[in-house]
Design a protein around this motif. Structure first.
Motif, short mmCIF file in Angstrom:
data_model
loop_
_atom_site.label_atom_id
_atom_site.label_comp_id
_atom_site.label_asym_id
_atom_site.label_seq_id
_atom_site.Cartn_x
_atom_site.Cartn_y
_atom_site.Cartn_z
N PRO A 27 0.81 -1.24 0.00
CA PRO A 27 0.00 0.00 0.00
C PRO A 27 0.84 1.28 0.00
N ALA A 41 1.03 6.73 1.50
CA ALA A 41 0.09 5.61 1.54
C ALA A 41 -0.77 5.62 0.28
N PRO A 43 -4.39 4.70 -0.37
CA PRO A 43 -5.64 4.30 0.30
C PRO A 43 -6.46 3.30 -0.50
N ARG A 46 -6.21 -0.22 0.95
CA ARG A 46 -6.62 -0.49 2.33
C ARG A 46 -7.49 -1.73 2.39
N PRO A 48 -10.47 -2.43 4.68
CA PRO A 48 -11.34 -1.93 5.76
C PRO A 48 -11.96 -3.01 6.62
N ASP A 51 -8.74 -4.29 8.69
CA ASP A 51 -7.84 -3.26 9.22
C ASP A 51 -8.55 -1.91 9.23
N ALA A 54 -6.54 1.23 9.92
CA ALA A 54 -5.33 1.37 9.09
C ALA A 54 -4.06 1.18 9.91
N LEU A 57 -1.87 -1.14 7.88
CA LEU A 57 -1.38 -0.40 6.72
C LEU A 57 -0.16 0.43 7.11
N LEU A 331 -7.88 8.36 6.30
CA LEU A 331 -7.04 7.18 6.07
C LEU A 331 -7.22 6.16 7.18
#
Length: 332
Positions: A27, A41, A43, A46, A48, A51, A54, A57, A331
């Protein structure tokens, strides 16, 4: 010494992109500008469902940052690191500047060379003890990055493995979670991200509760060696808070430990399941609040070698212009 050359930038970004990342999502984006490389980053990568804050991440990005620092040092320049340099931009997580001449020592050079060999293993390990000296060196590696690595004894080990099983069972009927697994598990030999099927073998053995990346696929009969009876487990904590800057530091500590293990011939695996659910993670919390658990690791010697997972080419993760800023709350 002048700005980084195009060849040096490519080598630095390639090394950074070899970092471990949750589900091998990779990422990150890198923006080179003269003598510095910004880390941003991505996004769109990601997860979701697994995580939501984040946290993983940022740990992935922190691991990439450490690799980038080693790679800049390998050009003969001193890496100067600034974390979260743009408080209003949640995407811009770090800037590494080539700041004057620098000569790596032998240990740093070996860690840099281990970047290409490091891999995450989800396979059984041999029932071979790890030398106490190796454990001590792994603990020192974590401390150098502000982390604390603690090898656990049988009672705590069984608690950690039990929490991983509980976390897996809870997620089994979560449609969004299973969809993320399907999206990031691949049998496409040309795909350059995600978890390859061959890197996520099916054993049918929950002695070591490795995440099942293929819950919707028909299973063959389990084959191959069994998991070790007494896995070597360690907990990595970060001294300080539990916010994006701390997660980035956790990623650096994690990667240094993984590289140290690699150069000592050790295989490494991760249990992230208990840390993905707040109530289970709370069970592992330090009552004093001085440290926060960020990773659970497994060490050993591989019974069968794990193939390297593919990575996107450096040119694909180099941004040609500054990515649009994103509020930190968007984020995380």
């Amino acid at each position: 010494m002048g700005p980084l050359t195009e060849e040096e930038v490519l080598a630095c970004v390639e090394a950074a992109g070899r970092a471990p990342s949750i589900y091998n999502t990779q990422p990150w984006l890198f923006l080179p500008e003269g003598d510095r490389i910004e880390v941003h980053a991505d996004p769109s990568r990601r997860l979701p469902a697994v995580d939501p804050q984040a946290r993983a991440l940022h740990i992935s990005l922190g691991a990439a940052v450490l690799n980038l620092c080693f790679a800049v040092a390998a050009t003969g320049r001193r890496p100067s690191l600034e974390l979260l340099p743009s408080p209003r931009d949640g995407r811009h997580v770090a800037t590494v500047t080539a700041d004057g001449p620098y000569t790596m020592d032998d240990g740093e050079r070996e860690l840099y060379e281990a970047i290409r060999e490091r891999r995450t293993s989800r396979r059984p390990f041999l029932d071979t003890p790890i030398p106490p000296e190796a454990k001590r060196r792994l603990e020192e590696a974590a401390l150098l990055q502000g982390g604390k690595l603690e090898f656990v004894e049988a009672p705590e080990r069984e608690l950690l493995l039990s929490l991983a099983r509980t976390a897996d069972e809870r997620k089994w009927d979560d449609a969004a979670y299973r969809a993320e697994l399907r999206n990031w598990t691949t049998d496409d030999p040309y795909r350059e991200d995600g978890v390859p099927v061959e890197a996520a073998p099916w054993s049918g053995d929950d002695t070591v509760p490795v995440r099942d990346f293929m819950p919707d696929l028909e299973r063959p009969e389990p084959s191959g060696p069994e998991f070790e009876a007494e896995p070597v487990i360690a907990v990595l904590s970060i001294i300080g808070g539990d916010a994006p800057a701390d997660w980035l530091r956790a990623g650096q500590a994690l990667e240094r430990v993984l590289l140290e293990a690699t150069r000592r011939g050790l295989a490494t695996g991760l249990f992230t399941q208990p840390l993905e659910q707040s109530d289970l993670r709370a069970i592992l919390a330090d009552p004093t609040g001085r440290t926060h658990v960020q990773a659970i690791l497994r060490f050993g010697y591989e019974a069968e070698p794990t193939p390297l997972t593919t990575r996107r080419p450096a040119a694909e993760v180099i941004a040609r212009e500054k990515p649009l800023p994103l509020r930190p709350t968007r984020l995380g």
